[in-house]
Design a protein around this motif. Structure first.
Motif, PDB file in Angstrom:
ATOM      1  N   GLY A 180    -114.689 -25.290  -6.885  1.00 54.20           N
ATOM      2  CA  GLY A 180    -116.107 -25.385  -6.569  1.00 54.20           C
ATOM      3  C   GLY A 180    -116.415 -26.762  -6.000  1.00 54.20           C
ATOM      4  O   GLY A 180    -116.096 -27.779  -6.626  1.00 54.20           O
ATOM      5  N   VAL A 181    -117.029 -26.797  -4.831  1.00 54.51           N
ATOM      6  CA  VAL A 181    -117.295 -28.053  -4.136  1.00 54.51           C
ATOM      7  C   VAL A 181    -118.748 -28.455  -4.362  1.00 54.51           C
ATOM      8  O   VAL A 181    -119.673 -27.735  -3.971  1.00 54.51           O
ATOM      9  CB  VAL A 181    -117.011 -27.920  -2.627  1.00 54.51           C
ATOM     10  CG1 VAL A 181    -117.274 -29.244  -1.915  1.00 54.51           C
ATOM     11  CG2 VAL A 181    -115.574 -27.455  -2.397  1.00 54.51           C
ATOM     12  N   GLN A 183    -121.715 -31.990  -4.934  1.00 51.13           N
ATOM     13  CA  GLN A 183    -122.119 -33.278  -4.383  1.00 51.13           C
ATOM     14  C   GLN A 183    -121.797 -34.360  -5.413  1.00 51.13           C
ATOM     15  O   GLN A 183    -122.452 -34.475  -6.442  1.00 51.13           O
ATOM     16  CB  GLN A 183    -123.625 -33.274  -4.074  1.00 51.13           C
ATOM     17  CG  GLN A 183    -124.043 -32.267  -3.021  1.00 51.13           C
ATOM     18  CD  GLN A 183    -123.503 -32.619  -1.649  1.00 51.13           C
ATOM     19  OE1 GLN A 183    -123.465 -33.794  -1.273  1.00 51.13           O
ATOM     20  NE2 GLN A 183    -123.084 -31.609  -0.891  1.00 51.13           N
ATOM     21  N   ASN A 186    -116.845 -32.075  -8.545  1.00 51.33           N
ATOM     22  CA  ASN A 186    -116.093 -30.897  -8.142  1.00 51.33           C
ATOM     23  C   ASN A 186    -115.608 -30.141  -9.368  1.00 51.33           C
ATOM     24  O   ASN A 186    -115.534 -30.698 -10.474  1.00 51.33           O
ATOM     25  CB  ASN A 186    -114.919 -31.283  -7.238  1.00 51.33           C
ATOM     26  CG  ASN A 186    -115.378 -31.672  -5.839  1.00 51.33           C
ATOM     27  OD1 ASN A 186    -116.101 -30.931  -5.191  1.00 51.33           O
ATOM     28  ND2 ASN A 186    -114.968 -32.849  -5.371  1.00 51.33           N
ATOM     29  N   THR A 199    -122.562 -24.752  -8.196  1.00 48.04           N
ATOM     30  CA  THR A 199    -122.338 -24.750  -6.749  1.00 48.04           C
ATOM     31  C   THR A 199    -122.004 -23.354  -6.263  1.00 48.04           C
ATOM     32  O   THR A 199    -121.420 -22.557  -7.002  1.00 48.04           O
ATOM     33  CB  THR A 199    -121.188 -25.713  -6.369  1.00 48.04           C
ATOM     34  OG1 THR A 199    -121.016 -25.684  -4.950  1.00 48.04           O
ATOM     35  CG2 THR A 199    -119.883 -25.316  -7.040  1.00 48.04           C
ATOM     36  N   LYS A 200    -122.391 -23.087  -5.006  1.00 48.91           N
ATOM     37  CA  LYS A 200    -122.004 -21.829  -4.356  1.00 48.91           C
ATOM     38  C   LYS A 200    -120.943 -22.062  -3.283  1.00 48.91           C
ATOM     39  O   LYS A 200    -120.512 -21.118  -2.632  1.00 48.91           O
ATOM     40  CB  LYS A 200    -123.228 -21.156  -3.738  1.00 48.91           C
ATOM     41  CG  LYS A 200    -124.212 -20.624  -4.765  1.00 48.91           C
ATOM     42  CD  LYS A 200    -125.297 -19.797  -4.093  1.00 48.91           C
ATOM     43  CE  LYS A 200    -126.234 -19.190  -5.121  1.00 48.91           C
ATOM     44  NZ  LYS A 200    -127.237 -18.301  -4.492  1.00 48.91           N
ATOM     45  N   GLU A 201    -120.539 -23.321  -3.113  1.00 55.49           N
ATOM     46  CA  GLU A 201    -119.528 -23.664  -2.123  1.00 55.49           C
ATOM     47  C   GLU A 201    -118.157 -23.604  -2.803  1.00 55.49           C
ATOM     48  O   GLU A 201    -117.900 -24.348  -3.762  1.00 55.49           O
ATOM     49  CB  GLU A 201    -119.769 -25.068  -1.564  1.00 55.49           C
ATOM     50  CG  GLU A 201    -121.163 -25.285  -0.998  1.00 55.49           C
ATOM     51  CD  GLU A 201    -121.343 -24.581   0.333  1.00 55.49           C
ATOM     52  OE1 GLU A 201    -120.423 -24.643   1.155  1.00 55.49           O
ATOM     53  OE2 GLU A 201    -122.406 -23.970   0.537  1.00 55.49           O
ATOM     54  N   THR A 202    -117.273 -22.738  -2.306  1.00 56.38           N
ATOM     55  CA  THR A 202    -115.995 -22.536  -2.979  1.00 56.38           C
ATOM     56  C   THR A 202    -114.832 -22.582  -1.996  1.00 56.38           C
ATOM     57  O   THR A 202    -114.970 -22.282  -0.812  1.00 56.38           O
ATOM     58  CB  THR A 202    -115.957 -21.180  -3.711  1.00 56.38           C
ATOM     59  OG1 THR A 202    -116.063 -20.117  -2.760  1.00 56.38           O
ATOM     60  CG2 THR A 202    -117.085 -21.068  -4.719  1.00 56.38           C
ATOM     61  N   GLU A 231    -111.050 -23.057   4.520  1.00 53.08           N
ATOM     62  CA  GLU A 231    -112.438 -22.695   4.778  1.00 53.08           C
ATOM     63  C   GLU A 231    -113.238 -22.757   3.476  1.00 53.08           C
ATOM     64  O   GLU A 231    -112.754 -22.348   2.411  1.00 53.08           O
ATOM     65  CB  GLU A 231    -112.499 -21.279   5.347  1.00 53.08           C
ATOM     66  CG  GLU A 231    -113.905 -20.779   5.642  1.00 53.08           C
ATOM     67  CD  GLU A 231    -113.915 -19.333   6.102  1.00 53.08           C
ATOM     68  OE1 GLU A 231    -115.013 -18.835   6.405  1.00 53.08           O
ATOM     69  OE2 GLU A 231    -112.836 -18.701   6.138  1.00 53.08           O
ATOM     70  N   ILE A 232    -114.457 -23.285   3.561  1.00 46.96           N
ATOM     71  CA  ILE A 232    -115.361 -23.261   2.414  1.00 46.96           C
ATOM     72  C   ILE A 232    -116.167 -21.968   2.472  1.00 46.96           C
ATOM     73  O   ILE A 232    -116.836 -21.685   3.466  1.00 46.96           O
ATOM     74  CB  ILE A 232    -116.291 -24.484   2.401  1.00 46.96           C
ATOM     75  CG1 ILE A 232    -115.475 -25.766   2.175  1.00 46.96           C
ATOM     76  CG2 ILE A 232    -117.354 -24.343   1.308  1.00 46.96           C
ATOM     77  CD1 ILE A 232    -116.306 -27.028   2.155  1.00 46.96           C
ATOM     78  N   LYS A 234    -119.095 -19.436   0.954  1.00 46.92           N
ATOM     79  CA  LYS A 234    -120.362 -19.486   0.219  1.00 46.92           C
ATOM     80  C   LYS A 234    -120.526 -18.204  -0.582  1.00 46.92           C
ATOM     81  O   LYS A 234    -120.438 -17.098  -0.046  1.00 46.92           O
ATOM     82  CB  LYS A 234    -121.538 -19.657   1.182  1.00 46.92           C
ATOM     83  CG  LYS A 234    -122.860 -19.962   0.483  1.00 46.92           C
ATOM     84  CD  LYS A 234    -123.932 -20.267   1.503  1.00 46.92           C
ATOM     85  CE  LYS A 234    -125.260 -20.603   0.836  1.00 46.92           C
ATOM     86  NZ  LYS A 234    -125.225 -21.850   0.091  1.00 46.92           N
TER      87      LYS A 234
END
Length: 604
Positions: A180-181, A183, A186, A199-202, A231-232, A234
């Motif tokens: 999970g990426v 700010q 992590n 986070t929704k960035e994975t 690739e990230i 969402k």
């Protein structure tokens, strides 16, 4: 099958780890543990039993900003404090959590013992921190690379080292791991629900990849050490989807989410009076060259596959084999470039199904994945994918994943029929569009009957489910639901087989659930029901509206809306889910976390 969480950032790691593990407890709940770096040392806490025992000890006790956690489904070694993860090396500087099975751990353990290493557990995992210790010379990535080259089996690993207080390391082979990426922070976890509130960035790790994670960066490389660009992705659902939202159990919530899940899976799939599946990316020329379909799945997904087989053979006239994934590749199946293999998996990480898929591809077959997880191994490695939009399913007993898998098979069958130029029944197109509304109607109508229809199970530890054709397939799913959460021994039989032995088990008032929705064989099923009644069984029948005449032959009747017989499985299974849920609650069972089971079976 175990659950893993890791965190690095400015916040209290213990709170994030415990909350994340709570979202993953469906993956295993024999024990739980965490390891954190605080004041220059690795601190470890772990306890046998449910996560709550550990949470009471650690949640507000530590201020560490980096840590790893684990909730265990035992494979090697009984549930105990000693066998709980994380595991240390000899120096107590390196801590590891692991999901998977190390098949050569006995050999490695003896080798390490000869080199002076001492072990505290019975687990296969403990060899990993000792191997890292053996290879560590200041470079953690090199030590991890050398370690995983020695491991036979499957693993998702997350590691912290006292000498590297601002870094987490992880690696993956055949067991899921997602980063999970955030700010300035992590995360790493076995599954998205553990990190979705942050986070929704994975980033999904692939087999053979290693990652170094700091609070500000994620560095990924392959086994030889080459950097890998990822690739990230969402996540397209929110944290509320992984919460109970007022329901007593996740299973009940997920049963009632089925109309929405079915509606979402149907969304944008119809164009005029045709099914439109552009994302499937399969063409008519390829399909015309297919001479056989092989469906491979496990458990509930296999039951969905039984319905799929019936649809393909009935409507497309293509021969279909269906196998339990753990048996498929060991019988040396007849699979080649003219075989379309369809694999079905809610998580997309089911170990046996994944192995069967890869074996089929080696034989030249192409694979169509029916899965609820677009970022999973099965989804990424298959040539074609149908995404069932069920949303997160937390309860171990599958409900909405099953009905959306059924929906997937209906849509795929109609779409294949169109590509092959076959005339598909218009009533199926029209009926499918109504299924979400009718599913909601079944839920509303059945809930008022639950006390009455579960009463016959009181005092019984055995029961039977019977049906013919597609009703038999649904009976198998109903019996699985009852036994896995209520622990009542339940068996499903083809109703026509009763006279071939099973009637010997019928005794006075034993509960028998009879599914009788298939109109072409309805009369024959009623005859079989009468055979059960003549021998004293207490029969609860699931029928379509308009078949109320069966009430003279049974003790209780559950009605579902009138639909074409081919569509009844999506509706007739819902009362069986509710029946199983209600009976498990009456017996005081842990509905969402049945004993000895876990949600995602990521080990063979």
């Amino acid at each position: 099958m175990c659950g893993i969480v890791g965190y690095i950032g400015p916040k209290k790691a213990s709170e994030i780890l415990i909350d994340g593990l709570a979202k993953l407890e469906y993956r295993g709940y024999d024990s739980a543990g965490i390891a954190m770096l605080e004041n220059g040392k690795v601190i470890m806490e772990k306890k046998e039993g449910r996560l709550s025992k550990l949470a009471d000890i650690v949640k507000s006790k530590y201020d560490a900003n980096i840590g790893i956690g684990h909730t265990r489904w035992a494979t090697h070694g009984k549930p105990s404090d000693e066998n709980s993860h994380p595991h240390f090396d000899c120096s107590k500087k390196i801590a590891v959590v692991h999901n998977g099975i190390i098949e050569n751990f006995h050999q490695l353990k003896e080798e390490l013992k000869e080199d002076g290493h001492q072990f505290d557990s019975e687990t296969d995992t403990e060899v990993i921190p000792h191997l890292i210790e053996e290879y560590y010379n200041g470079d953690m990535l090199e030590a991890l690379q050398k370690t995983i080259k020695r491991l036979d089996g499957s693993y998702a690993l997350v590691v912290i080292n006292q000498d590297k207080p601002e870094e987490i390391f992880c690696a993956r082979k055949d067991s899921p791991l997602v980063i999970g990426v955030g700010q300035g922070e992590n995360f790493v976890a076995s599954d998205i629900p553990a990190i979705i509130q942050h986070t929704k960035e994975t980033i999904i790790l692939d087999d053979g990849e290693i990652a170094k994670i700091t609070k500000d960066a994620v560095e990924i490389m392959d086994l030889p050490g080459n950097n890998v660009e990822k690739e990230i992705l969402k996540v397209d659902w929110d944290a509320d989807s992984a919460e109970k939202e007022g329901f007593d159990h996740f299973m009940l919530k997920e049963i009632y989410e089925q109309p929405t899940a079915l509606r979402n899976t149907l969304k944008d799939k119809f164009e005029s009076d045709k099914v439109n599946l552009p994302d499937l990316n399969i063409d008519s020329e390829y399909l015309k060259g297919v001479n056989k379909i092989a469906i491979v799945a496990c458990g509930t997904a296999w039951h969905a596959g039984l319905v799929g087989k019936h649809l393909f053979e009935t409507l497309l006239r293509i021969p279909v084999e269906i196998d339990i994934a753990s048996e498929f590749r060991y019988r040396n199946p007849l699979v080649d470039e003219k075989t379309l293999v369809i694999v079905v998996s809610q998580s997309g990480e089911t170990a046996d199904t994944l192995a069967a898929m890869r074996d089929s591809q080696k034989k030249g077959a192409k694979v169509l994945a029916v899965t609820n997880n677009k970022g999973s191994s099965i989804a990424r490695e298959s040539e074609f994918i149908f995404h069932t939009i069920a949303g997160p399913e937390i309860a171990v007993a599958s409900t909405k994943a099953y009905t959306t898998q059924l929906m997937g098979f209906y849509l795929i069958t109609l779409y294949f029929g169109q590509l092959l130029g076959k005339e598909m029944p218009k009533e199926l197109y029209d009926g499918l569009k109504e299924i979400p509304v009718l599913a909601d109607k079944v839920l509303q109508n059945t809930k008022d009957q639950l006390d009455k229809i579960t009463a016959p199970f009181d005092g019984w530890d055995n029961s039977f489910f019977i049906g013919r054709g597609m009703d038999w397939y649904v009976s198998q799913e109903g019996s699985l639901k009852l036994k896995e959460i209520s622990y009542i021994h339940a068996e499903a039989y083809a109703a026509g087989e009763l006279k071939h032995g099973t009637l010997a088990l019928i005794e006075q008032d034993i509960p028998v659930v009879a599914v009788a929705t298939q109109q072409d064989i309805y009369d024959k099923t009623v005859s079989n029901i009468k055979e059960v009644k003549a021998r004293g069984g207490y029969v609860i029948a699931v029928v379509q509206e308009g078949d109320e005449d069966i009430s003279h032959s049974v003790d209780e009747v559950i009605k579902i809306p009138k639909v074409p017989s081919l569509l009844t499985p999506i509706l007739s299974v819902i009362p069986l889910q509710l029946l199983s849920y209600k009976e498990a609650v009456k017996r005081g069972q842990d509905v969402d976390k049945p004993r000895n089971l876990a949600k995602s079976v990521t080990v063979e």
